[in-house]
Design a protein around this motif. Structure first.
Motif, PDB file in Angstrom:
ATOM      1  N   SER A  59     -10.873   6.522 -16.692  1.00 24.26           N
ATOM      2  CA  SER A  59     -12.257   7.049 -16.734  1.00 24.26           C
ATOM      3  C   SER A  59     -12.967   7.005 -15.334  1.00 24.26           C
ATOM      4  O   SER A  59     -12.742   6.370 -14.369  1.00 24.26           O
ATOM      5  N   GLY A  60     -14.285   7.571 -15.295  1.00 26.74           N
ATOM      6  CA  GLY A  60     -15.107   7.433 -14.004  1.00 26.74           C
ATOM      7  C   GLY A  60     -15.620   5.774 -14.066  1.00 26.74           C
ATOM      8  O   GLY A  60     -15.684   5.436 -12.831  1.00 26.74           O
ATOM      9  N   THR A  61     -15.920   5.302 -14.990  1.00 27.49           N
ATOM     10  CA  THR A  61     -16.522   3.902 -15.053  1.00 27.49           C
ATOM     11  C   THR A  61     -15.410   3.084 -14.299  1.00 27.49           C
ATOM     12  O   THR A  61     -15.825   2.281 -13.726  1.00 27.49           O
TER      13      THR A  61
ATOM     14  N   MET B   3     -15.585   2.969 -10.659  1.00 28.43           N
ATOM     15  CA  MET B   3     -16.638   2.072 -10.078  1.00 28.43           C
ATOM     16  C   MET B   3     -15.977   0.663 -10.030  1.00 28.43           C
ATOM     17  O   MET B   3     -16.029   0.016  -8.890  1.00 28.43           O
TER      18      MET B   3
ATOM     19  N   PHE C  78     -26.772   5.938 -13.460  1.00 31.53           N
ATOM     20  CA  PHE C  78     -25.433   5.937 -13.016  1.00 31.53           C
ATOM     21  C   PHE C  78     -25.101   4.914 -11.749  1.00 31.53           C
ATOM     22  O   PHE C  78     -24.160   4.106 -11.664  1.00 31.53           O
TER      23      PHE C  78
ATOM     24  N   THR D  38     -23.822   7.746  -5.642  1.00 31.71           N
ATOM     25  CA  THR D  38     -23.655   8.376  -6.718  1.00 31.71           C
ATOM     26  C   THR D  38     -24.231   9.750  -6.186  1.00 31.71           C
ATOM     27  O   THR D  38     -25.309  10.243  -6.201  1.00 31.71           O
TER      28      THR D  38
ATOM     29  N   ASN E 217     -24.346  12.822  -7.639  1.00 31.85           N
ATOM     30  CA  ASN E 217     -25.150  13.518  -8.604  1.00 31.85           C
ATOM     31  C   ASN E 217     -25.492  12.639  -9.784  1.00 31.85           C
ATOM     32  O   ASN E 217     -24.512  12.498 -10.532  1.00 31.85           O
TER      33      ASN E 217
ATOM     34  N   THR F 197     -26.317  11.863 -13.267  1.00 33.66           N
ATOM     35  CA  THR F 197     -26.649  12.748 -14.401  1.00 33.66           C
ATOM     36  C   THR F 197     -27.769  12.255 -15.167  1.00 33.66           C
ATOM     37  O   THR F 197     -28.052  13.007 -16.264  1.00 33.66           O
TER      38      THR F 197
ATOM     39  N   ASP G 296     -19.360   8.431  -6.218  1.00 32.80           N
ATOM     40  CA  ASP G 296     -19.042   8.951  -7.520  1.00 32.80           C
ATOM     41  C   ASP G 296     -19.412  10.297  -7.636  1.00 32.80           C
ATOM     42  O   ASP G 296     -20.842  10.522  -7.413  1.00 32.80           O
TER      43      ASP G 296
ATOM     44  N   VAL H 263     -18.607  12.143 -10.486  1.00 34.32           N
ATOM     45  CA  VAL H 263     -18.233  12.360 -11.911  1.00 34.32           C
ATOM     46  C   VAL H 263     -18.903  13.587 -12.405  1.00 34.32           C
ATOM     47  O   VAL H 263     -18.105  14.220 -12.956  1.00 34.32           O
ATOM     48  N   SER H 264     -20.027  14.057 -12.271  1.00 40.70           N
ATOM     49  CA  SER H 264     -20.626  15.066 -12.669  1.00 40.70           C
ATOM     50  C   SER H 264     -20.880  16.082 -11.774  1.00 40.70           C
ATOM     51  O   SER H 264     -21.740  17.405 -11.881  1.00 40.70           O
TER      52      SER H 264
ATOM     53  N   SER I 293     -14.079  11.954 -13.627  1.00 43.97           N
ATOM     54  CA  SER I 293     -13.519  11.943 -14.612  1.00 43.97           C
ATOM     55  C   SER I 293     -13.406  13.668 -15.191  1.00 43.97           C
ATOM     56  O   SER I 293     -14.422  14.255 -14.571  1.00 43.97           O
TER      57      SER I 293
ATOM     58  N   GLN J 212     -13.987  15.119 -18.095  1.00 43.56           N
ATOM     59  CA  GLN J 212     -14.599  15.888 -19.418  1.00 43.56           C
ATOM     60  C   GLN J 212     -16.070  16.377 -19.018  1.00 43.56           C
ATOM     61  O   GLN J 212     -16.600  16.823 -19.874  1.00 43.56           O
ATOM     62  N   LYS J 213     -16.311  16.445 -17.711  1.00 36.90           N
ATOM     63  CA  LYS J 213     -17.406  17.044 -17.107  1.00 36.90           C
ATOM     64  C   LYS J 213     -16.938  18.417 -16.534  1.00 36.90           C
ATOM     65  O   LYS J 213     -16.767  19.615 -17.288  1.00 36.90           O
TER      66      LYS J 213
HETATM   67  C1  LIG Z   1     -20.149  10.393 -16.749  1.00 39.83           C
HETATM   68  C2  LIG Z   1     -20.633   9.629 -15.475  1.00 39.83           C
HETATM   69  C3  LIG Z   1     -19.864   8.387 -15.454  1.00 39.83           C
HETATM   70  C4  LIG Z   1     -19.299   7.852 -16.332  1.00 39.83           C
HETATM   71  O1  LIG Z   1     -17.966   8.401 -16.418  1.00 39.83           O
HETATM   72  P1  LIG Z   1     -16.961   7.899 -17.605  1.00 39.83           P
HETATM   73  O2  LIG Z   1     -15.614   8.728 -17.504  1.00 39.83           O
HETATM   74  O3  LIG Z   1     -17.711   8.261 -19.064  1.00 39.83           O
HETATM   75  O4  LIG Z   1     -16.576   6.563 -17.534  1.00 39.83           O
HETATM   76  C5  LIG Z   1     -20.171   7.957 -14.073  1.00 39.83           C
HETATM   77  N1  LIG Z   1     -21.002   8.575 -13.213  1.00 39.83           N
HETATM   78  C6  LIG Z   1     -21.584   9.433 -13.433  1.00 39.83           C
HETATM   79  C7  LIG Z   1     -22.358  10.192 -12.391  1.00 39.83           C
HETATM   80  C8  LIG Z   1     -21.377  10.215 -14.704  1.00 39.83           C
HETATM   81  O5  LIG Z   1     -22.102  11.536 -14.962  1.00 39.83           O
END
Ligand SMILES: *Cc1c(COP(=O)(O)O)cnc(C)c1O
Length: 358
Positions: free
Chosen positions: A67-69, A72, A92, A135, A137, A139, A165, A167-168, A186, A188-189
């Protein structure tokens, strides 16, 4: 009837996902041995496609996480002995900061209020900072830090490693990788894939740091520490049994993205966000939380709604359009709208028309 998901993650499935899941079943990917040749070819292909799409230098490593988390956590554990510094622009970024504290590090931070802008000059990084965490972006707020500001802060602090980060904002964000040390996301975004798979890209310098910490007896974690990840990545494997279906789908989606071209993806992201922001600008009811266009997200729009957002969200839902509510305490005051490669220009027009008619 199928819905259109403008939620910020999980979000709309990329249109080719159906086809790729079907072919995964046909190819018996679920039963694929993760130590066998078919798997290592898959890993290698996904890594090569990712590097090609995003212009990642060959000497950078690509690791697969859950995952994204987790990104970190692994970054903090493997690059920080004691001191990390965090630029926080929303929830985030705060999560990243809390992660460092939970891992027993001495973390300090600088908080930017998204409504007040980003001034790199305000950031005074402590001299002992081993890592500066951003971070790109956030979210929760729809605030996006320009990469040029991140490079500038990195340049002023050449001894610190830089983590971002994304992720989004991946794959829309254009990164000059030699200027950063760890980037994670991650799927799923922005990749329109099922959740449960993360990607971490690290510089040789970050891996050196992990080795140095480990040699000095610092706890850098167990199976997913950079040393284990690197050892397995060199043979296109993972220390654990990974999300093989996730890697398979990522490889396919990367193929689709390469065919489309990264420039087209980025331009289309910009075009769609401009359309939406232009619409909001001309209304009394809606106003983007971040007004400064330099730091306003192209991929996750956060918009304040006069009179509350609940009715709008419910009304759109009846029409098969799913958007996000505000984050945390702003649940009923904001709406959040994702703008990922899976969202077509037609989808965005459809959303704007529905909002206009409300
Ligand atoms: C969704 C998100 C995360 C967490 O990612 P996961 O895959 O849900 O662990 C971390 N950072 C940002 C900026 C996000 O949007």
């Amino acid at each position: 009837m199928s819905n259109i998901y403008f939620t910020v993650g999980p979000s709309q499935a990329y249109p080719t996902i159906d086809k790729h899941i079907q072919s995964a079943l046909k190819e018996e990917i679920i039963s694929l041995n993760h130590r066998g040749k078919s798997f290592t070819s898959l890993y290698q292909s996904a890594e090569e496609r990712l590097k090609e799409l995003l212009s990642i230098p060959t000497e950078y490593s690509v690791f697969f996480l859950s995952s994204g988390t987790e990104g970190m956590e692994k970054v903090i554990q493997n690059t920080v002995e004691k001191y990390s510094y965090h630029i926080i622009t929303g929830t985030f970024g705060d999560r990243f900061y809390q992660t460092a504290k939970e891992l027993g590090k001495v973390a300090s931070s600088y908080f930017f209020n998204p409504t007040e802008g980003f001034r790199a000059a305000d950031v005074v990084v402590p001299e002992n900072a081993e890592l500066i965490a951003f971070t790109h972006n956030d979210t929760s707020t729809g605030m996006q830090i320009p990469m040029s500001e991140i490079y500038a802060i990195g340049k002023q602090n050449p001894d610190a490693l830089i983590a971002v980060d994304t992720v989004s904002s991946m794959p829309a964000v254009d990164i000059d990788y030699p200027k950063v040390d760890a980037v994670f996301f991650s799927v799923q975004k922005g990749f329109g894939m099922p959740a449960g798979h993360g990607v971490l890209i690290v510089s040789p310098r970050a891996i050196e740091k992990a080795k140095k910490l480990s040699d000095a007896g610092v706890n850098i974690g167990s199976y997913h520490n950079f040393i284990h990840l690197q050892k397995y990545a060199q043979k296109f494997q993972t220390p654990d049994t990974p999300n093989v279906l996730g890697i398979y789908l990522l490889n396919k989606i990367l193929g689709d993205f390469l065919e489309l071209g990264i420039h087209t993806i980025r331009q289309s992201t910009k075009d769609k966000s401009t359309m939406m922001y232009d619409f909001f600008k001309n209304t009394d009811r809606y106003s983007p939380l971040v007004s400064d266009i330099e730091i306003r997200s192209d991929t996750t729009l956060v918009v304040q709604v006069k009179g509350g957002s609940k009715d709008i969200i419910e009304n759109l839902k009846k029409q098969g359009i799913i958007i996000g509510s505000g984050y945390g305490e702003n649940k009923n005051d904001h709406i959040r709208i994702a703008n990922f490669p899976a969202h077509t220009l037609d989808d965005v027009n459809h959303l704007i028309t529905a909002l206009k008619n409300m």
